[in-house]
Design a protein around this motif. Sequence first.
Motif, PDB file in Angstrom:
ATOM      1  N   ASP A 125       0.985  -0.881   0.195  1.00  0.00           N
ATOM      2  CA  ASP A 125      -0.153   0.327  -0.117  1.00  0.00           C
ATOM      3  C   ASP A 125       1.150   1.058  -0.184  1.00  0.00           C
ATOM      4  O   ASP A 125       2.038   1.343   0.522  1.00  0.00           O
ATOM      5  CB  ASP A 125      -1.036   0.256   0.961  1.00  0.00           C
ATOM      6  CG  ASP A 125      -1.814   0.952   1.502  1.00  0.00           C
ATOM      7  OD1 ASP A 125      -2.064   1.897   0.656  1.00  0.00           O
ATOM      8  OD2 ASP A 125      -2.200   1.275   2.279  1.00  0.00           O
ATOM      9  N   GLY A 126       0.971   1.858  -0.843  1.00  0.00           N
ATOM     10  CA  GLY A 126       1.239   2.895  -1.103  1.00  0.00           C
ATOM     11  C   GLY A 126       2.156   3.612  -1.957  1.00  0.00           C
ATOM     12  O   GLY A 126       2.915   2.821  -2.747  1.00  0.00           O
ATOM     13  N   GLY A 127       1.554   4.775  -3.241  1.00  0.00           N
ATOM     14  CA  GLY A 127       1.867   5.047  -4.481  1.00  0.00           C
ATOM     15  C   GLY A 127       1.934   4.058  -5.540  1.00  0.00           C
ATOM     16  O   GLY A 127       2.771   4.035  -6.260  1.00  0.00           O
ATOM     17  N   ILE A 128       1.343   2.535  -5.601  1.00  0.00           N
ATOM     18  CA  ILE A 128       1.294   2.041  -6.510  1.00  0.00           C
ATOM     19  C   ILE A 128      -0.130   2.388  -8.103  1.00  0.00           C
ATOM     20  O   ILE A 128      -0.999   3.101  -8.075  1.00  0.00           O
ATOM     21  CB  ILE A 128       0.776   1.213  -6.148  1.00  0.00           C
ATOM     22  CG1 ILE A 128       1.065   0.058  -4.941  1.00  0.00           C
ATOM     23  CG2 ILE A 128       0.374  -0.227  -6.961  1.00  0.00           C
ATOM     24  CD1 ILE A 128       2.254  -0.838  -4.966  1.00  0.00           C
ATOM     25  N   THR A 129       0.816   2.469  -8.877  1.00  0.00           N
ATOM     26  CA  THR A 129       0.187   2.603  -9.841  1.00  0.00           C
ATOM     27  C   THR A 129       0.649   1.652 -11.274  1.00  0.00           C
ATOM     28  O   THR A 129       1.414   0.351 -11.399  1.00  0.00           O
ATOM     29  CB  THR A 129       1.371   4.114 -11.023  1.00  0.00           C
ATOM     30  OG1 THR A 129       2.479   3.594 -10.780  1.00  0.00           O
ATOM     31  CG2 THR A 129       0.950   4.807  -9.871  1.00  0.00           C
ATOM     32  N   ARG A 130      -0.341   1.898 -12.443  1.00  0.00           N
ATOM     33  CA  ARG A 130       0.559   1.115 -13.717  1.00  0.00           C
ATOM     34  C   ARG A 130       1.740   0.872 -13.475  1.00  0.00           C
ATOM     35  O   ARG A 130       2.465   0.274 -14.277  1.00  0.00           O
ATOM     36  CB  ARG A 130      -0.434   1.162 -14.345  1.00  0.00           C
ATOM     37  CG  ARG A 130      -0.456   2.449 -15.925  1.00  0.00           C
ATOM     38  CD  ARG A 130      -1.056   3.107 -16.506  1.00  0.00           C
ATOM     39  NE  ARG A 130      -2.221   3.560 -15.984  1.00  0.00           N
ATOM     40  CZ  ARG A 130      -3.639   3.250 -16.619  1.00  0.00           C
ATOM     41  NH1 ARG A 130      -3.167   3.197 -18.411  1.00  0.00           N
ATOM     42  NH2 ARG A 130      -4.843   3.555 -16.090  1.00  0.00           N
ATOM     43  N   ASP A 131       2.669   1.839 -13.587  1.00  0.00           N
ATOM     44  CA  ASP A 131       4.145   1.875 -13.431  1.00  0.00           C
ATOM     45  C   ASP A 131       5.023   0.944 -12.650  1.00  0.00           C
ATOM     46  O   ASP A 131       5.816   0.449 -13.492  1.00  0.00           O
ATOM     47  CB  ASP A 131       4.404   3.759 -13.638  1.00  0.00           C
ATOM     48  CG  ASP A 131       3.663   3.750 -14.959  1.00  0.00           C
ATOM     49  OD1 ASP A 131       3.954   3.696 -15.938  1.00  0.00           O
ATOM     50  OD2 ASP A 131       3.217   5.536 -14.823  1.00  0.00           O
ATOM     51  N   ASN A 132       4.165   1.399 -11.776  1.00  0.00           N
ATOM     52  CA  ASN A 132       5.156   0.403 -10.934  1.00  0.00           C
ATOM     53  C   ASN A 132       3.995  -1.313 -10.124  1.00  0.00           C
ATOM     54  O   ASN A 132       5.311  -2.233  -9.215  1.00  0.00           O
ATOM     55  CB  ASN A 132       5.513   1.295  -9.512  1.00  0.00           C
ATOM     56  CG  ASN A 132       4.807   1.396  -8.878  1.00  0.00           C
ATOM     57  OD1 ASN A 132       3.813   0.866  -8.593  1.00  0.00           O
ATOM     58  ND2 ASN A 132       4.599   2.779  -8.259  1.00  0.00           N
ATOM     59  N   ALA A 133       3.265  -1.403 -10.621  1.00  0.00           N
ATOM     60  CA  ALA A 133       3.258  -2.202 -10.326  1.00  0.00           C
ATOM     61  C   ALA A 133       3.522  -4.273 -10.723  1.00  0.00           C
ATOM     62  O   ALA A 133       3.440  -4.580 -10.177  1.00  0.00           O
ATOM     63  CB  ALA A 133       1.402  -3.091 -10.827  1.00  0.00           C
TER      64      ALA A 133
END
Length: 245
Positions: free
Chosen positions: A175-183
Amino acid sequence: MTKEIIIAPSILAADFARLGEEVAAIDAAGADWIHCDVMDGHFVPNISYGAEIIKAIRPMTSKIFDVHLMIAPVDPYLEGFAKAGADVITVHAEAGPHLDRSLQAIRALGKKAGVSLCPATPEGAIEYVLDRLDLVLVMTVNPGFGGQSFLDSQLEKIRRVRSMIGDRPIRLEVDGGITRDNAAAVAAAGADTLVAGSAVFRGNSSADYAGNIAAIRVAAEAARAALLRDSPARPMQLREGALIR
Protein backbone atom coordinates in the motif's frame (compact mmCIF):
# COMPACT_ATOMS: atom_id res chain seq x y z
CA MET A 1 2.96 -18.42 -3.02
CA THR A 2 -0.51 -17.52 -4.21
CA LYS A 3 -1.23 -17.22 -7.92
CA GLU A 4 -4.03 -14.70 -8.10
CA ILE A 5 -3.48 -10.94 -7.95
CA ILE A 6 -5.91 -8.97 -5.81
CA ILE A 7 -6.54 -5.29 -6.54
CA ALA A 8 -7.91 -3.37 -3.55
CA PRO A 9 -8.81 0.25 -4.37
CA SER A 10 -8.47 2.57 -1.39
CA ILE A 11 -11.56 4.67 -0.86
CA LEU A 12 -9.38 7.34 0.75
CA ALA A 13 -9.00 8.67 -2.81
CA ALA A 14 -12.74 8.55 -3.57
CA ASP A 15 -15.10 11.52 -3.73
CA PHE A 16 -16.41 11.59 -0.15
CA ALA A 17 -19.43 13.66 -1.18
CA ARG A 18 -20.76 10.55 -2.95
CA LEU A 19 -18.87 7.78 -1.18
CA GLY A 20 -21.57 5.13 -1.52
CA GLU A 21 -21.74 5.69 -5.27
CA GLU A 22 -17.95 5.49 -5.51
CA VAL A 23 -17.90 2.14 -3.70
CA ALA A 24 -20.54 0.79 -6.08
CA ALA A 25 -18.55 2.15 -9.03
CA ILE A 26 -15.29 0.41 -8.13
CA ASP A 27 -17.22 -2.78 -7.39
CA ALA A 28 -18.62 -2.68 -10.94
CA ALA A 29 -15.20 -1.71 -12.27
CA GLY A 30 -13.61 -4.96 -11.14
CA ALA A 31 -12.19 -4.24 -7.70
CA ASP A 32 -11.50 -7.46 -5.81
CA TRP A 33 -11.48 -5.92 -2.34
CA ILE A 34 -12.44 -2.52 -0.92
CA HIS A 35 -9.56 -1.04 1.08
CA CYS A 36 -10.59 1.20 3.97
CA ASP A 37 -7.86 3.43 5.45
CA VAL A 38 -8.79 4.48 8.99
CA MET A 39 -6.65 7.30 10.45
CA ASP A 40 -6.91 8.84 13.89
CA GLY A 41 -4.82 12.02 13.78
CA HIS A 42 -2.67 10.51 16.53
CA PHE A 43 -0.85 7.45 15.24
CA VAL A 44 -0.71 9.17 11.83
CA PRO A 45 -0.96 12.92 11.08
CA ASN A 46 -4.40 12.81 9.48
CA ILE A 47 -8.01 11.94 10.29
CA SER A 48 -10.10 9.99 7.77
CA TYR A 49 -13.24 8.17 8.96
CA GLY A 50 -14.39 5.58 11.47
CA ALA A 51 -16.54 2.53 11.93
CA GLU A 52 -19.84 4.34 11.28
CA ILE A 53 -18.77 5.26 7.75
CA ILE A 54 -17.74 1.67 7.06
CA LYS A 55 -21.09 0.49 8.38
CA ALA A 56 -22.89 2.99 6.12
CA ILE A 57 -21.16 1.85 2.93
CA ARG A 58 -21.14 -1.86 3.72
CA PRO A 59 -24.49 -2.46 1.92
CA MET A 60 -23.07 -1.02 -1.32
CA THR A 61 -21.03 -4.14 -2.16
CA SER A 62 -20.50 -7.76 -1.20
CA LYS A 63 -16.75 -7.48 -1.82
CA ILE A 64 -14.29 -8.04 1.00
CA PHE A 65 -13.76 -4.98 3.21
CA ASP A 66 -10.03 -4.76 3.87
CA VAL A 67 -9.84 -2.42 6.86
CA HIS A 68 -6.43 -0.91 7.64
CA LEU A 69 -6.40 0.63 11.12
CA MET A 70 -3.81 3.38 11.42
CA ILE A 71 -4.86 4.14 14.98
CA ALA A 72 -3.41 3.81 18.47
CA PRO A 73 -4.49 2.41 20.80
CA VAL A 74 -6.19 -0.09 18.52
CA ASP A 75 -7.54 -2.87 20.75
CA PRO A 76 -10.55 -0.93 22.13
CA TYR A 77 -11.86 -0.39 18.58
CA LEU A 78 -11.48 -3.85 17.06
CA GLU A 79 -14.97 -5.02 17.96
CA GLY A 80 -16.56 -1.88 16.54
CA PHE A 81 -14.91 -2.32 13.16
CA ALA A 82 -15.73 -6.02 13.13
CA LYS A 83 -19.41 -5.21 13.73
CA ALA A 84 -19.32 -2.46 11.09
CA GLY A 85 -18.56 -5.01 8.39
CA ALA A 86 -14.79 -5.47 8.18
CA ASP A 87 -13.69 -8.82 6.75
CA VAL A 88 -9.94 -8.32 7.17
CA ILE A 89 -8.66 -6.13 10.01
CA THR A 90 -5.05 -4.98 9.80
CA VAL A 91 -3.26 -3.33 12.71
CA HIS A 92 0.17 -1.76 12.81
CA ALA A 93 3.08 -3.51 14.47
CA GLU A 94 4.06 -0.08 15.83
CA ALA A 95 0.65 0.81 17.27
CA GLY A 96 0.82 -1.03 20.58
CA PRO A 97 2.96 -3.14 22.90
CA HIS A 98 1.01 -6.40 22.54
CA LEU A 99 0.73 -7.27 18.86
CA ASP A 100 0.12 -10.95 19.54
CA ARG A 101 -2.84 -10.08 21.78
CA SER A 102 -4.32 -7.77 19.15
CA LEU A 103 -4.13 -10.47 16.49
CA GLN A 104 -5.74 -13.01 18.81
CA ALA A 105 -8.56 -10.54 19.45
CA ILE A 106 -9.19 -10.05 15.72
CA ARG A 107 -9.44 -13.77 15.13
CA ALA A 108 -11.67 -14.21 18.17
CA LEU A 109 -14.07 -11.76 16.47
CA GLY A 110 -14.22 -14.10 13.49
CA LYS A 111 -12.18 -11.86 11.18
CA LYS A 112 -8.99 -12.33 9.19
CA ALA A 113 -5.97 -10.77 10.90
CA GLY A 114 -3.36 -8.58 9.25
CA VAL A 115 -0.33 -6.64 10.40
CA SER A 116 1.19 -3.59 8.73
CA LEU A 117 4.78 -2.33 8.72
CA CYS A 118 5.75 1.32 8.27
CA PRO A 119 8.73 1.97 5.97
CA ALA A 120 11.26 2.27 8.82
CA THR A 121 10.05 -0.87 10.62
CA PRO A 122 12.07 -4.02 9.89
CA GLU A 123 10.27 -7.20 8.96
CA GLY A 124 11.69 -8.92 12.04
CA ALA A 125 8.95 -7.21 14.05
CA ILE A 126 6.46 -9.82 12.82
CA GLU A 127 8.65 -12.92 12.95
CA TYR A 128 6.99 -14.34 16.05
CA VAL A 129 3.39 -13.71 15.00
CA LEU A 130 3.47 -15.12 11.48
CA ASP A 131 1.32 -18.09 12.41
CA ARG A 132 -1.45 -15.76 13.63
CA LEU A 133 -1.58 -13.86 10.35
CA ASP A 134 -3.71 -13.99 7.23
CA LEU A 135 -2.10 -10.90 5.69
CA VAL A 136 1.06 -8.79 5.90
CA LEU A 137 0.83 -5.21 4.65
CA VAL A 138 4.06 -3.46 3.66
CA MET A 139 3.66 0.31 3.53
CA THR A 140 5.51 1.84 0.60
CA VAL A 141 4.82 5.40 1.77
CA ASN A 142 4.78 6.86 5.25
CA PRO A 143 1.17 6.40 6.40
CA GLY A 144 -1.15 9.35 6.84
CA PHE A 145 -1.87 10.82 3.43
CA GLY A 146 -2.90 9.60 0.00
CA GLY A 147 -1.16 10.62 -3.20
CA GLN A 148 2.41 10.08 -2.00
CA SER A 149 5.20 8.73 -4.18
CA PHE A 150 6.25 5.08 -3.95
CA LEU A 151 9.39 4.38 -1.88
CA ASP A 152 11.65 2.12 -3.94
CA SER A 153 13.57 1.24 -0.79
CA GLN A 154 10.67 -0.99 0.25
CA LEU A 155 11.03 -3.42 -2.66
CA GLU A 156 13.76 -5.32 -0.86
CA LYS A 157 11.60 -5.49 2.27
CA ILE A 158 8.78 -6.97 0.20
CA ARG A 159 11.19 -9.66 -1.02
CA ARG A 160 12.31 -10.43 2.52
CA VAL A 161 8.74 -10.63 3.81
CA ARG A 162 7.85 -12.97 0.95
CA SER A 163 10.75 -15.19 1.99
CA MET A 164 9.60 -15.11 5.63
CA ILE A 165 6.07 -16.11 4.66
CA GLY A 166 7.32 -19.10 2.70
CA ASP A 167 4.49 -21.57 2.05
CA ARG A 168 2.21 -20.18 4.74
CA PRO A 169 -1.23 -19.18 3.40
CA ILE A 170 -0.62 -15.48 4.08
CA ARG A 171 -1.33 -12.71 1.62
CA LEU A 172 1.37 -10.09 1.03
CA GLU A 173 -0.22 -6.70 0.49
CA VAL A 174 1.47 -3.45 -0.55
CA ASP A 175 0.00 0.00 0.00
CA GLY A 176 1.37 3.37 -1.03
CA GLY A 177 1.97 5.01 -4.38
CA ILE A 178 0.96 1.97 -6.44
CA THR A 179 0.44 2.73 -10.14
CA ARG A 180 0.38 0.87 -13.43
CA ASP A 181 4.06 1.87 -13.79
CA ASN A 182 5.35 0.19 -10.61
CA ALA A 183 2.83 -2.63 -10.18
CA ALA A 184 5.09 -5.06 -12.06
CA ALA A 185 8.06 -4.37 -9.78
CA VAL A 186 5.90 -4.82 -6.69
CA ALA A 187 4.48 -8.12 -7.93
CA ALA A 188 7.91 -9.32 -9.02
CA ALA A 189 9.14 -8.68 -5.47
CA GLY A 190 6.47 -11.07 -4.21
CA ALA A 191 3.34 -9.03 -3.46
CA ASP A 192 0.00 -10.56 -4.42
CA THR A 193 -2.39 -7.88 -3.13
CA LEU A 194 -2.07 -4.30 -4.36
CA VAL A 195 -3.77 -1.29 -2.80
CA ALA A 196 -4.18 1.70 -5.10
CA GLY A 197 -5.99 4.95 -4.42
CA SER A 198 -5.23 7.89 -6.70
CA ALA A 199 -4.24 5.55 -9.54
CA VAL A 200 -7.71 3.94 -9.50
CA PHE A 201 -9.88 6.99 -8.87
CA ARG A 202 -8.66 8.91 -11.92
CA GLY A 203 -11.56 9.93 -14.13
CA ASN A 204 -15.17 10.23 -13.07
CA SER A 205 -16.93 7.04 -14.05
CA SER A 206 -16.92 3.34 -13.39
CA ALA A 207 -15.58 2.84 -16.92
CA ASP A 208 -12.58 5.05 -16.11
CA TYR A 209 -11.98 3.14 -12.89
CA ALA A 210 -12.25 -0.17 -14.74
CA GLY A 211 -9.51 0.88 -17.15
CA ASN A 212 -7.28 1.96 -14.29
CA ILE A 213 -7.80 -1.28 -12.36
CA ALA A 214 -7.23 -3.36 -15.47
CA ALA A 215 -3.94 -1.60 -16.27
CA ILE A 216 -2.61 -2.26 -12.77
CA ARG A 217 -3.78 -5.86 -12.87
CA VAL A 218 -2.24 -6.60 -16.28
CA ALA A 219 1.15 -5.25 -15.19
CA ALA A 220 1.10 -7.15 -11.91
CA GLU A 221 -0.13 -10.42 -13.40
CA ALA A 222 2.54 -10.40 -16.10
CA ALA A 223 5.24 -9.97 -13.46
CA ARG A 224 3.65 -12.63 -11.23
CA ALA A 225 3.52 -15.10 -14.13
CA ALA A 226 7.21 -14.56 -14.83
CA LEU A 227 8.03 -14.98 -11.14
CA LEU A 228 6.13 -18.26 -10.91
CA ARG A 229 7.70 -19.50 -14.13
CA ASP A 230 11.22 -18.78 -12.87
CA SER A 231 10.67 -20.08 -9.30
CA PRO A 232 11.74 -23.61 -8.32
CA ALA A 233 8.86 -26.05 -8.68
CA ARG A 234 7.03 -26.70 -5.41
CA PRO A 235 3.46 -27.31 -4.34
CA MET A 236 1.35 -24.17 -4.35
CA GLN A 237 -0.99 -23.28 -1.50
CA LEU A 238 -3.94 -21.40 -2.92
CA ARG A 239 -6.15 -19.12 -0.91
CA GLU A 240 -9.43 -20.40 -2.34
CA GLY A 241 -12.11 -20.12 0.33
CA ALA A 242 -9.81 -18.31 2.76
CA LEU A 243 -9.73 -14.60 2.01
CA ILE A 244 -11.39 -14.89 -1.39
CA ARG A 245 -15.13 -15.31 -1.52
